[in-house]
Design an enzyme around this catalytic site. Structure first.
Site, PDB file in Angstrom:
ATOM      1  N   ALA A  33     -93.098  82.970 -17.624  1.00 37.57           N
ATOM      2  CA  ALA A  33     -93.403  82.011 -16.564  1.00 37.57           C
ATOM      3  C   ALA A  33     -94.829  81.474 -16.655  1.00 37.57           C
ATOM      4  CB  ALA A  33     -93.179  82.650 -15.199  1.00 37.57           C
ATOM      5  N   LYS A  34     -95.709  82.214 -17.346  1.00 44.25           N
ATOM      6  CA  LYS A  34     -97.109  81.825 -17.545  1.00 44.25           C
ATOM      7  C   LYS A  34     -97.783  81.417 -16.235  1.00 44.25           C
ATOM      8  CE  LYS A  34     -96.621  80.424 -22.395  1.00 44.25           C
ATOM      9  NZ  LYS A  34     -95.146  80.544 -22.564  1.00 44.25           N
ATOM     10  N   ARG A  35     -97.548  82.187 -15.186  1.00 44.51           N
ATOM     11  CA  ARG A  35     -98.137  81.876 -13.895  1.00 44.51           C
ATOM     12  C   ARG A  35     -99.605  82.281 -13.855  1.00 44.51           C
ATOM     13  NH1 ARG A  35     -94.040  78.989 -13.734  1.00 44.51           N
ATOM     14  NH2 ARG A  35     -92.392  79.264 -12.189  1.00 44.51           N
TER      15      ARG A  35
END
Length: 268
Positions: A95-97
């Site tokens: 998700a690379k949040r």
């Protein structure tokens, strides 16, 4: 419950250390003669997990390709994560949040808290609002025996302009690596891993003493090769979790073809 590091060590010992990326590009769905709809997405992803779930250690579904289909796509991601768990494999939600304060805490609740339908065994996060902005994710990963993979030296060539820029004590990437290593040492759980791409001639950073998992994307379609990883990562090679996506998925939809492609990487 065992820690993420313990579960990862056990499953990779039994199945090998390959991570299969579930990247349902529109072109891949079309190549499988599937419609570009949530139902086509579901058939695609669940076919992959059904074919490979008992022989692959880790899957990494890329959230963006589910988000394209709105709430129906997110519902598919929830079911795919449940399928992965049922097959005895681990999931890393890509998700690379990355955010600050209550927003980062909400992301951490979504992806790392038991009972959340989007919770995987681990999640990818971006530290470029500051490493400490990710503390809510680190706290939940440690508390709930999950994992967090922090982007450090990514596989895309554009990343170097930021990641190799010099900070106070070396490159930005090196500061992230060192901060993750220090946090693992303090917490004693090895919950915090790194994302370091396998596409580089030289990493430009030192991971030789890193003390947790290193997720290595870029193998296969992006040009990285598993056989190069031992030279690239040196003493940290035993921490490497190589990730292959399109180069495996394009072998489908035949389950035997998918398993044969996985075997070709495991055998390297």
């Amino acid at each position: 419950m065992s820690t993420y590091h313990q579960r990862l060590t056990a499953v990779t010992a039994a199945r090998g250390n390959l991570c299969v990326g579930i990247d349902p590009h529109a072109a891949l769905l079309s190549a499988w003669d599937l419609p570009l709809t949530a139902s086509g997405l579901e058939r695609y992803c669940r076919t992959v997990v059904e074919a490979l779930g008992e022989c692959v250690a880790v899957f990494k579904p890329q959230s963006a390709f589910f988000e394209v289909y709105g709430s129906a796509g997110i519902a598919v991601l929830e079911r795919v994560l449940a399928d992965i768990a049922a097959a005895g494999a681990l999931s890393i939600v890509d998700a690379k949040r990355g955010d600050i304060g209550s927003t980062m805490a909400a992301y951490a609740e979504a992806y790392l808290t038991p009972g959340s339908p989007l919770a995987g065994d681990a999640v990818t996060v971006s530290p470029y609002l500051g490493f400490d902005s990710l503390i809510p994710a680190f706290e939940r990963a440690i508390a709930f025996d999950r994992g967090v993979y922090v982007l450090a030296r990514t596989s895309n060539p554009e990343g170097g302009s930021v990641q190799l820029a010099l900070g106070r004590e070396g490159s930005v990437a090196q500061e992230i690596i060192d901060a993750a290593q220090e946090l693992n040492s303090r917490a004693r759980t090895r919950a915090v891993g790194l994302v370091v791409g396998g596409t580089h001639q030289a990493l430009g950073c030192d991971v030789s003493g890193f003390n947790a998992s290193i997720l290595v994307p870029g193998i296969g379609a992006q040009g990285g090769r598993i056989e190069d990883l031992s030279g690239m990562f040196g003493p940290a090679h035993d921490k490497v979790l190589p990730m292959v996506g399109r180069a495996i998925l394009q072998a489908g939809p035949d389950p035997e073809a998918l398993r044969a492609k996985v075997a070709s990487y495991v055998a390297v």
